[in-house]
Design a protein around this motif. Structure first.
Motif, PDB file in Angstrom:
ATOM      1  N   LEU A   9       0.831  -1.190  -0.110  1.00  0.00           N
ATOM      2  CA  LEU A   9       0.112   0.007   0.080  1.00  0.00           C
ATOM      3  C   LEU A   9       0.890   1.151  -0.085  1.00  0.00           C
ATOM      4  O   LEU A   9       1.739   1.495   0.999  1.00  0.00           O
ATOM      5  CB  LEU A   9      -0.852  -0.095   1.238  1.00  0.00           C
ATOM      6  CG  LEU A   9      -1.871   1.254   1.508  1.00  0.00           C
ATOM      7  CD1 LEU A   9      -2.771   1.487   0.214  1.00  0.00           C
ATOM      8  CD2 LEU A   9      -2.426   1.300   2.536  1.00  0.00           C
ATOM      9  N   ARG A  16      -6.599   4.649   5.054  1.00  0.00           N
ATOM     10  CA  ARG A  16      -6.576   3.803   3.972  1.00  0.00           C
ATOM     11  C   ARG A  16      -5.687   2.281   4.456  1.00  0.00           C
ATOM     12  O   ARG A  16      -6.327   1.322   4.054  1.00  0.00           O
ATOM     13  CB  ARG A  16      -5.477   4.294   2.824  1.00  0.00           C
ATOM     14  CG  ARG A  16      -6.067   5.245   2.184  1.00  0.00           C
ATOM     15  CD  ARG A  16      -5.346   5.585   1.004  1.00  0.00           C
ATOM     16  NE  ARG A  16      -5.917   6.776   0.227  1.00  0.00           N
ATOM     17  CZ  ARG A  16      -5.563   8.315   0.234  1.00  0.00           C
ATOM     18  NH1 ARG A  16      -4.324   8.550   0.778  1.00  0.00           N
ATOM     19  NH2 ARG A  16      -6.212   8.984  -0.462  1.00  0.00           N
ATOM     20  N   ALA A  71      -2.988   5.621  -4.245  1.00  0.00           N
ATOM     21  CA  ALA A  71      -4.585   6.264  -3.881  1.00  0.00           C
ATOM     22  C   ALA A  71      -4.128   7.652  -3.587  1.00  0.00           C
ATOM     23  O   ALA A  71      -3.198   8.224  -3.155  1.00  0.00           O
ATOM     24  CB  ALA A  71      -5.175   5.522  -3.000  1.00  0.00           C
ATOM     25  N   VAL A 109      -7.722   5.297  -7.260  1.00  0.00           N
ATOM     26  CA  VAL A 109      -7.234   4.205  -6.878  1.00  0.00           C
ATOM     27  C   VAL A 109      -6.461   3.571  -8.192  1.00  0.00           C
ATOM     28  O   VAL A 109      -7.081   3.438  -9.298  1.00  0.00           O
ATOM     29  CB  VAL A 109      -7.980   3.088  -6.438  1.00  0.00           C
ATOM     30  CG1 VAL A 109      -8.953   2.721  -7.120  1.00  0.00           C
ATOM     31  CG2 VAL A 109      -7.123   2.066  -5.516  1.00  0.00           C
ATOM     32  N   LEU A 179     -10.272   5.039  -0.077  1.00  0.00           N
ATOM     33  CA  LEU A 179      -9.783   3.999  -0.936  1.00  0.00           C
ATOM     34  C   LEU A 179     -11.145   3.481  -1.660  1.00  0.00           C
ATOM     35  O   LEU A 179     -11.754   2.674  -0.816  1.00  0.00           O
ATOM     36  CB  LEU A 179      -9.015   3.084   0.096  1.00  0.00           C
ATOM     37  CG  LEU A 179      -8.160   1.937  -0.748  1.00  0.00           C
ATOM     38  CD1 LEU A 179      -7.332   2.515  -1.693  1.00  0.00           C
ATOM     39  CD2 LEU A 179      -7.600   1.040   0.146  1.00  0.00           C
TER      40      LEU A 179
END
Length: 196
Positions: A9, A16, A71, A109, A179
């Protein structure tokens, strides 16, 4: 086909991270190094997508065999982009200006496969109608929800910020938090990640 690529991530956002944790997938986080300055003549949607992809690509050399999630979210109201206020004084001013207004949140995203250079992208649009707010209500909100200064438009919808809102129109309620999970799940499955 199932993938063995690690999931990254590309965000330092605790919001998020909490969202992705709900899917129950193993992942690690990495803070992207990418200039977030909006470019002239860029729409809010274009800014959000450019930043999401830029953040993911900025981590590609560090994770050459991975699936990287990028994102970003940009808020738009009265013909201008709204950033994160980052302090209480700016948040008070921003919320006073947004009182009774409609705000468009563009939540981008992307999923980047650094092995194949495959890239999946999506921008979710959420329209939020703010209640009319009195100065005392804004002060109370910011005192009780200090993290709101780190949210686009100073509205943290998943907390007390729900009291600021009159209406939300969205195809994915996760998108407003930062997200767009529905489309991310599609992208993960296309890349061989067994979400279910």
């Amino acid at each position: 086909m199932k993938t063995t690529l690690p999931l990254i991530l590309g965000s330092s956002s605790v919001f998020r991270q909490a969202q992705l944790q709900r899917l129950g997938l193993p992942f690690q986080t990495a803070s992207p190094d990418y200039d977030e300055t909006p470019q002239p003549d860029e729409t809010a949607e274009q800014t959000a997508l450019r930043l999401a992809v830029g953040k993911a690509r900025s981590l590609a050399s560090k994770f050459p065999q991975a699936l990287i999630i990028g994102a970003d979210q940009v808020a738009w109201c009265n013909g201008r982009q709204l950033g994160k206020p980052m302090n209480v004084a700016k948040a008070q001013q921003m919320l006073a200006e947004l009182s009774g207004q409609q705000i468009e949140f563009y939540s981008a995203v992307c999923l980047l496969n650094t092995v194949s250079d495959g890239l999946h992208t999506h921008v979710d649009k959420t329209v939020v109608t703010m209640r009319r707010l009195m100065p005392e209500q804004i002060r109370q909100y910011l005192a009780r929800e200090p993290d709101a200064v780190y949210c686009a438009g100073a509205a943290k919808s998943e907390g007390l910020g729900a009291a600021l809102l009159e209406r939300i129109d969205s195809s994915d309620p996760n998108a407003l938090i930062g997200l767009p999970i529905f489309r991310l799940v599609d992208f993960l499955m296309l890349e061989g990640v067994a979400v279910l």
